[in-house]
Design a protein around this motif. Structure first.
Motif, short mmCIF file in Angstrom:
data_model
loop_
_atom_site.label_atom_id
_atom_site.label_comp_id
_atom_site.label_asym_id
_atom_site.label_seq_id
_atom_site.Cartn_x
_atom_site.Cartn_y
_atom_site.Cartn_z
N MET A 27 4.70 16.29 -3.24
CA MET A 27 5.29 16.88 -4.43
C MET A 27 5.17 18.40 -4.38
SD MET A 27 4.46 16.40 -8.44
CE MET A 27 3.20 17.63 -8.45
N LEU A 28 4.01 18.91 -3.97
CA LEU A 28 3.81 20.35 -3.90
C LEU A 28 4.72 20.98 -2.84
CD1 LEU A 28 -0.07 20.42 -4.20
CD2 LEU A 28 1.60 20.94 -5.98
N MET A 29 4.83 20.35 -1.68
CA MET A 29 5.71 20.87 -0.64
C MET A 29 7.18 20.76 -1.06
SD MET A 29 4.09 22.20 1.88
CE MET A 29 2.93 22.86 0.71
N GLY A 30 7.51 19.73 -1.83
CA GLY A 30 8.86 19.61 -2.38
C GLY A 30 9.18 20.77 -3.31
N VAL A 65 11.61 14.90 0.67
CA VAL A 65 12.28 14.76 -0.63
C VAL A 65 12.01 13.38 -1.22
CG1 VAL A 65 14.52 14.76 -1.78
CG2 VAL A 65 14.04 16.44 0.00
N GLN A 66 12.10 12.36 -0.39
CA GLN A 66 11.87 10.99 -0.86
C GLN A 66 10.47 10.83 -1.43
OE1 GLN A 66 11.82 8.13 2.29
NE2 GLN A 66 11.99 6.38 0.92
N ARG A 67 9.47 11.31 -0.72
CA ARG A 67 8.10 11.16 -1.19
C ARG A 67 7.79 12.06 -2.38
NH1 ARG A 67 4.10 9.04 3.25
NH2 ARG A 67 5.55 7.71 4.37
N ALA A 68 8.41 13.23 -2.44
CA ALA A 68 8.21 14.11 -3.59
C ALA A 68 8.76 13.46 -4.86
CB ALA A 68 8.88 15.46 -3.34
N VAL A 69 9.92 12.84 -4.75
CA VAL A 69 10.51 12.15 -5.90
C VAL A 69 9.64 10.96 -6.30
CG1 VAL A 69 12.50 10.78 -6.66
CG2 VAL A 69 12.86 12.94 -5.46
N MET A 70 9.15 10.21 -5.31
CA MET A 70 8.26 9.09 -5.63
C MET A 70 7.01 9.57 -6.36
SD MET A 70 8.48 6.63 -2.26
CE MET A 70 6.95 5.83 -2.69
N LEU A 118 0.82 -1.21 0.00
CA LEU A 118 0.00 0.00 0.00
C LEU A 118 0.85 1.26 0.00
CD1 LEU A 118 -2.76 -1.12 2.52
CD2 LEU A 118 -3.04 -0.75 0.05
N ASN A 119 1.95 1.24 0.75
CA ASN A 119 2.82 2.41 0.80
C ASN A 119 3.59 2.61 -0.49
OD1 ASN A 119 2.05 3.28 3.32
ND2 ASN A 119 3.50 1.95 4.35
N ASP A 120 3.83 1.54 -1.25
CA ASP A 120 4.45 1.70 -2.57
C ASP A 120 3.56 2.52 -3.49
OD1 ASP A 120 6.69 0.30 -1.82
OD2 ASP A 120 6.06 -1.59 -2.75
N LYS A 121 2.26 2.51 -3.22
CA LYS A 121 1.30 3.32 -3.98
C LYS A 121 1.00 4.63 -3.25
CE LYS A 121 0.78 0.34 -7.21
NZ LYS A 121 1.33 0.59 -8.51
N MET A 122 1.80 4.94 -2.22
CA MET A 122 1.72 6.18 -1.46
C MET A 122 0.37 6.36 -0.77
SD MET A 122 3.92 8.77 -3.75
CE MET A 122 3.98 9.89 -2.38
N LEU A 123 -0.14 5.30 -0.15
CA LEU A 123 -1.41 5.37 0.54
C LEU A 123 -1.27 5.58 2.04
CD1 LEU A 123 -3.34 2.65 -1.45
CD2 LEU A 123 -3.54 5.12 -1.65
N GLY A 124 -0.05 5.66 2.54
CA GLY A 124 0.17 5.97 3.95
C GLY A 124 -0.35 4.94 4.92
N ALA A 125 -0.15 3.66 4.62
CA ALA A 125 -0.65 2.59 5.49
C ALA A 125 0.33 2.30 6.61
CB ALA A 125 -0.87 1.33 4.67
N LEU A 163 6.71 12.23 -8.23
CA LEU A 163 7.09 12.59 -9.60
C LEU A 163 7.25 11.35 -10.47
CD1 LEU A 163 9.61 15.51 -9.05
CD2 LEU A 163 7.37 15.63 -10.13
N LEU A 164 7.90 10.32 -9.92
CA LEU A 164 8.12 9.11 -10.70
C LEU A 164 6.80 8.39 -11.01
CD1 LEU A 164 11.31 7.70 -8.95
CD2 LEU A 164 11.15 8.86 -11.15
N LEU A 165 5.85 8.46 -10.07
CA LEU A 165 4.54 7.84 -10.29
C LEU A 165 3.58 8.75 -11.05
CD1 LEU A 165 4.02 6.18 -6.80
CD2 LEU A 165 4.52 5.02 -8.96
N ARG A 166 4.05 9.97 -11.36
CA ARG A 166 3.24 10.97 -12.07
C ARG A 166 1.93 11.26 -11.33
NH1 ARG A 166 3.32 8.17 -17.48
NH2 ARG A 166 5.36 7.29 -17.24
N ARG A 167 2.07 11.47 -10.02
CA ARG A 167 0.91 11.79 -9.18
C ARG A 167 1.17 13.11 -8.49
NH1 ARG A 167 -0.63 7.07 -5.32
NH2 ARG A 167 -2.43 8.40 -5.04
N ILE A 168 0.17 13.96 -8.48
CA ILE A 168 0.28 15.22 -7.75
C ILE A 168 -0.18 14.96 -6.32
CG2 ILE A 168 -0.54 17.58 -7.55
CD1 ILE A 168 -0.89 17.59 -10.57
N THR A 169 0.76 15.04 -5.39
CA THR A 169 0.47 14.83 -3.98
C THR A 169 0.94 16.05 -3.20
OG1 THR A 169 2.59 13.80 -3.50
CG2 THR A 169 0.81 12.33 -4.22
N ILE A 170 0.55 16.10 -1.96
CA ILE A 170 0.99 17.20 -1.11
C ILE A 170 2.51 17.19 -0.95
CG2 ILE A 170 0.67 15.96 1.06
CD1 ILE A 170 -0.05 19.68 0.45
#
Length: 157
Positions: free
Chosen positions: A126-129, A110-115, A26-33, A117-124
């Motif tokens: 990425m924006l904070m990065g 930084v780690q989650r912002a890069v993830m 689940l966390n590989d898909k950035m779901l914060g489990a 970008l690589l997954l092409r998802r706009i997340t908080i």
């Protein structure tokens, strides 16, 4: 069973699937489990020797002791930087250096912002990065440190 207000989901799964492997997927898909309980009992951490692999794994878990220590260290350095800046103590570059260290300790952003970008998802993240990079480019180190500290603190909550 799901509780939308607390963003909590209770999952019953096959015995072959461990709770940790499910959280990792689940966390590989950035779901914060994260695992709060397993089999109706609190999750018990087994004593094992510390290795680099375990340290890196613990650094990605906001509830681990190393992550909490990093957050406290970030907060102390941030407050020290503000006090040094306001009091005019030390070299004029000292507050900026302390703020940059706070940014570097906020590794999960930084780690989650890069993830993202690589997954092409706009997340908080990425924006904070993007905010973090912009503040660093503009040499607004205090603002960059504030973003890093707030995001690190929100991960723990």
């Amino acid at each position: 069973k799901a509780n939308v207000g607390s963003k909590t989901v209770t999952v019953r799964h096959l015995a072959q699937v461990t709770a940790d492997s499910m959280c990792k997927a689940l966390n590989d898909k950035m779901l914060g489990a994260r695992v709060l309980t397993a089999s109706g009992h609190s999750k018990i951490q087994h004593k094992q020797s510390y290795s680099l692999r375990r340290l890196l794994a613990d650094m990605t878990d906001a509830n681990s002791m190393p992550s909490r220590v990093m957050l406290v260290l970030q907060a102390v350095l941030f407050l020290s930087g503000i006090l040094v800046q306001k009091a005019g103590l030390g070299d004029e570059n000292l507050p900026g250096t302390l703020f940059v260290i706070v940014v570097l300790l906020g590794h999960t952003l930084v780690q989650r912002a890069v993830m993202s970008l690589l997954l092409r998802r706009i997340t908080i993240h990425m924006l904070m990065g993007m905010v973090l990079v912009g503040a660093l480019i503009l040499h607004k180190f205090r603002e960059a440190a504030t973003v890093a500290l707030v995001v690190s603190g929100s991960e723990w909550l």
